[in-house]
Design an enzyme around this catalytic site. Structure first.
Site, PDB file in Angstrom:
ATOM      1  N   TYR A  55      15.031  31.068   7.039  1.00  0.00           N
ATOM      2  CA  TYR A  55      13.796  31.710   7.506  1.00  0.00           C
ATOM      3  C   TYR A  55      13.740  31.764   9.030  1.00  0.00           C
ATOM      4  O   TYR A  55      14.076  30.798   9.715  1.00  0.00           O
ATOM      5  CB  TYR A  55      12.584  30.899   7.042  1.00  0.00           C
TER       6      TYR A  55
ATOM      7  N   ARG B 289       1.527 -10.710   7.349  1.00  0.00           N
ATOM      8  CA  ARG B 289       1.307  -9.494   6.548  1.00  0.00           C
ATOM      9  C   ARG B 289       2.342  -8.413   6.851  1.00  0.00           C
ATOM     10  O   ARG B 289       2.002  -7.329   7.277  1.00  0.00           O
ATOM     11  CB  ARG B 289      -0.072  -8.892   6.871  1.00  0.00           C
TER      12      ARG B 289
ATOM     13  N   CYS C 244      13.670  24.722   4.374  1.00  0.00           N
ATOM     14  CA  CYS C 244      12.802  25.439   3.428  1.00  0.00           C
ATOM     15  C   CYS C 244      12.053  24.425   2.555  1.00  0.00           C
ATOM     16  O   CYS C 244      12.246  23.224   2.680  1.00  0.00           O
ATOM     17  CB  CYS C 244      13.638  26.347   2.535  1.00  0.00           C
ATOM     18  N   MET C 245      11.223  24.929   1.663  1.00  0.00           N
ATOM     19  CA  MET C 245      10.437  24.033   0.811  1.00  0.00           C
ATOM     20  C   MET C 245      11.343  23.177  -0.084  1.00  0.00           C
ATOM     21  O   MET C 245      11.132  21.968  -0.211  1.00  0.00           O
ATOM     22  CB  MET C 245       9.487  24.856  -0.063  1.00  0.00           C
ATOM     23  N   ASP C 246      12.362  23.797  -0.677  1.00  0.00           N
ATOM     24  CA  ASP C 246      13.165  23.094  -1.685  1.00  0.00           C
ATOM     25  C   ASP C 246      14.636  22.981  -1.329  1.00  0.00           C
ATOM     26  O   ASP C 246      15.409  22.430  -2.108  1.00  0.00           O
ATOM     27  CB  ASP C 246      13.068  23.835  -3.032  1.00  0.00           C
TER      28      ASP C 246
ATOM     29  N   ARG D  11     -10.702   0.157  14.790  1.00  0.00           N
ATOM     30  CA  ARG D  11     -10.693   0.792  13.476  1.00  0.00           C
ATOM     31  C   ARG D  11     -11.696   0.007  12.640  1.00  0.00           C
ATOM     32  O   ARG D  11     -12.827  -0.175  13.081  1.00  0.00           O
ATOM     33  CB  ARG D  11      -9.258   0.750  12.910  1.00  0.00           C
TER      34      ARG D  11
ATOM     35  N   HIS E 200      -6.108  -6.929  13.081  1.00  0.00           N
ATOM     36  CA  HIS E 200      -4.909  -6.078  13.053  1.00  0.00           C
ATOM     37  C   HIS E 200      -4.539  -5.681  14.478  1.00  0.00           C
ATOM     38  O   HIS E 200      -5.409  -5.335  15.273  1.00  0.00           O
ATOM     39  CB  HIS E 200      -5.187  -4.847  12.190  1.00  0.00           C
TER      40      HIS E 200
ATOM     41  N   LYS F 289       0.848  -1.202   0.000  1.00  0.00           N
ATOM     42  CA  LYS F 289       0.000   0.000   0.000  1.00  0.00           C
ATOM     43  C   LYS F 289       0.882   1.250   0.000  1.00  0.00           C
ATOM     44  O   LYS F 289       2.087   1.166   0.288  1.00  0.00           O
ATOM     45  CB  LYS F 289      -0.916  -0.010   1.223  1.00  0.00           C
TER      46      LYS F 289
HETATM   47  C1  LIG Z   1      -0.284  -1.599   6.863  1.00  0.00           C
HETATM   48  C2  LIG Z   1      -0.834  -2.885   7.336  1.00  0.00           C
HETATM   49  C3  LIG Z   1       0.002  -3.976   7.579  1.00  0.00           C
HETATM   50  C4  LIG Z   1       1.512  -3.882   7.520  1.00  0.00           C
HETATM   51  O1  LIG Z   1       1.975  -3.224   8.666  1.00  0.00           O
HETATM   52  P1  LIG Z   1       3.531  -3.197   9.004  1.00  0.00           P
HETATM   53  O2  LIG Z   1       3.572  -2.642  10.376  1.00  0.00           O
HETATM   54  O3  LIG Z   1       4.165  -2.287   8.007  1.00  0.00           O
HETATM   55  O4  LIG Z   1       4.034  -4.584   8.909  1.00  0.00           O
HETATM   56  C5  LIG Z   1      -0.585  -5.185   7.897  1.00  0.00           C
HETATM   57  N1  LIG Z   1      -1.916  -5.300   8.016  1.00  0.00           N
HETATM   58  C6  LIG Z   1      -2.756  -4.260   7.822  1.00  0.00           C
HETATM   59  C7  LIG Z   1      -4.221  -4.455   7.989  1.00  0.00           C
HETATM   60  C8  LIG Z   1      -2.243  -3.017   7.501  1.00  0.00           C
HETATM   61  O5  LIG Z   1      -3.080  -1.987   7.323  1.00  0.00           O
END
Ligand SMILES: *Cc1c(COP(=O)(O)O)cnc(C)c1O
Length: 375
Positions: free
Chosen positions: A272, A231, A319-321, A137, A171, A39
């Protein structure tokens, strides 16, 4: 990237990413599947490049946050199973199915919507059910007083026509923390996850072939929670293993260059807001990187970067850049010299600690102006 235009770039080591994949894989129990989390453009590393690498290396599954991220992979020729972790409107059910995507189902009401759409199309949507065991969540409520209702809702959702319930997951909220309270919290989440799965099986005769819960923190700190699939995201990119158990290597080096160097007398204000004043005659370099590239402004005056011959303290407001560094006593550094903001020599945690954040946020903040250069 045109060599003459060298400004700021993110060097991505496919070799290191492959090494990390194999290192994590080697730590898993036999038969455990690997879902690579790609992701947010693979945490800034380039989703398509990382997905292709994982596909070739033998990972079983990919996960992304949303439909657009999944479609980018399909358009790029990635054929592996892809799980969408976030919400997809039920109006997109056909697109999900036609692209062979797996959708997370987070409550009974959404299951009913997806089911109706799939039935209308005469097709089936592959799903993984998500349980909320303490992250608060997305997911079927099932903690405390919600247990019986949660089990019932999962059973009812799984029995709906047009849905294939291939997986079930949860999760963790603090699996990356090893203090006793966090360890206990993760174990409670895990136990609840297993209790729901067992009740769903006993009361409804519903079985989910793929049970998964282990993110990077759990892979490192709770290896007994691997179940059918893990995961990991962060581990893949080389972080999240501060004790170095797995010997991971950074997937990304963020590199910039010195644009110009000048000498200033003591008492000269820099950048700045005049938040830095030279205390001595100083040799100051201007770097071609700023917060628009993803360097957090919060680390102004608080960090140093790896340069030839040592580390150069950053001076004044970012700064920005651009931003400035102190090159006094670093005679090897010249205009055009490369400066590593994080990567091999300069651990990302130096920067993320200074910015009071986590490596995830720094990696995801590397902006689209910064070309990714694959090694
Ligand atoms: C982002 C995510 C992960 C991976 O998390 P890490 O801490 O980067 O291993 C696994 N499961 C879900 C549901 C996530 O949103």
């Amino acid at each position: 990237m045109n060599d003459l235009q060298k400004r700021t770039w993110a060097e991505i080591s496919l070799e290191n990413l492959r090494h990390n994949y194999q290192a994590v894989r080697a730590a898993l129990p036999a038969g455990c599947r690997f879902m690579g989390i790609v992701k947010a453009d693979a945490y800034g590393h380039g989703a398509l490049a990382v997905a292709r690498l994982l596909q070739e290396a033998g990972a079983e599954y990919l996960a992304v946050s949303c439909l657009d991220e999944a479609l980018e992979l399909r358009r790029g020729g990635v054929r592996m199973p892809i799980l969408i972790l976030g919400h997809t409107p039920c109006e997109c059910t056909e697109e999900l199915i036609r692209n062979d995507l797996t959708q997370t189902v987070t409550c009974l009401a959404k299951a009913v919507e997806y089911s109706a759409q799939a039935v209308r199309l005469g097709l089936e949507l592959r799903t993984h059910f998500k349980l909320d065991t303490g992250m608060s969540r997305l997911g079927f409520l099932c903690a405390g007083d919600y247990f019986a209702e949660g089990v019932d809702n999962v059973i009812r959702a799984a029995r709906l026509p047009g849905l294939v319930h291939e997986g079930i997951y949860t999760h963790f909220a603090s699996s990356d923390e090893t203090d006793p309270a966090s360890m206990a919290y993760t174990r409670e989440q895990f136990a609840l996850f297993l209790r729901v799965i067992r009740a769903v099986e006993e009361q409804g005769g519903v079985r989910f072939p793929l049970r998964h819960c282990a993110n990077s923190g759990a892979v490192i700190n709770h290896p007994d929670m691997a179940l059918d699939m893990v995961r990991p995201g962060l581990l893949l990119y080389g972080y999240g293993d501060r004790e170095g158990k797995l010997g991971l290597r950074p997937g990304m080096r963020l590199v910039t260059t010195v644009s110009t160097i000048k000498f200033y007398e003591p008492g000269t204000c820099i950048s700045y807001g005049r938040r830095y004043t030279t205390g001595r005659r100083s040799r100051v370099g201007v770097l071609a990187v700023g917060y628009a590239d993803g360097l957090p402004r919060l680390i102004s005056n608080k960090c140093s970067f790896a340069v030839p011959g040592g580390f150069a303290p950053q001076l004044g407001t970012i700064c920005m850049d651009m931003c400035m560094v102190d090159l006094t006593g670093l005679p090897e550094v010249d205009v055009g010299s490369e400066v590593e903001l994080f990567g091999e020599r300069s651990d990302i945690y130096r920067l993320s600690d200074a910015a009071q954040t986590i490596p995830y946020e720094l990696l995801c903040s590397v902006s689209k102006r910064v070309p990714r250069v694959y090694k």
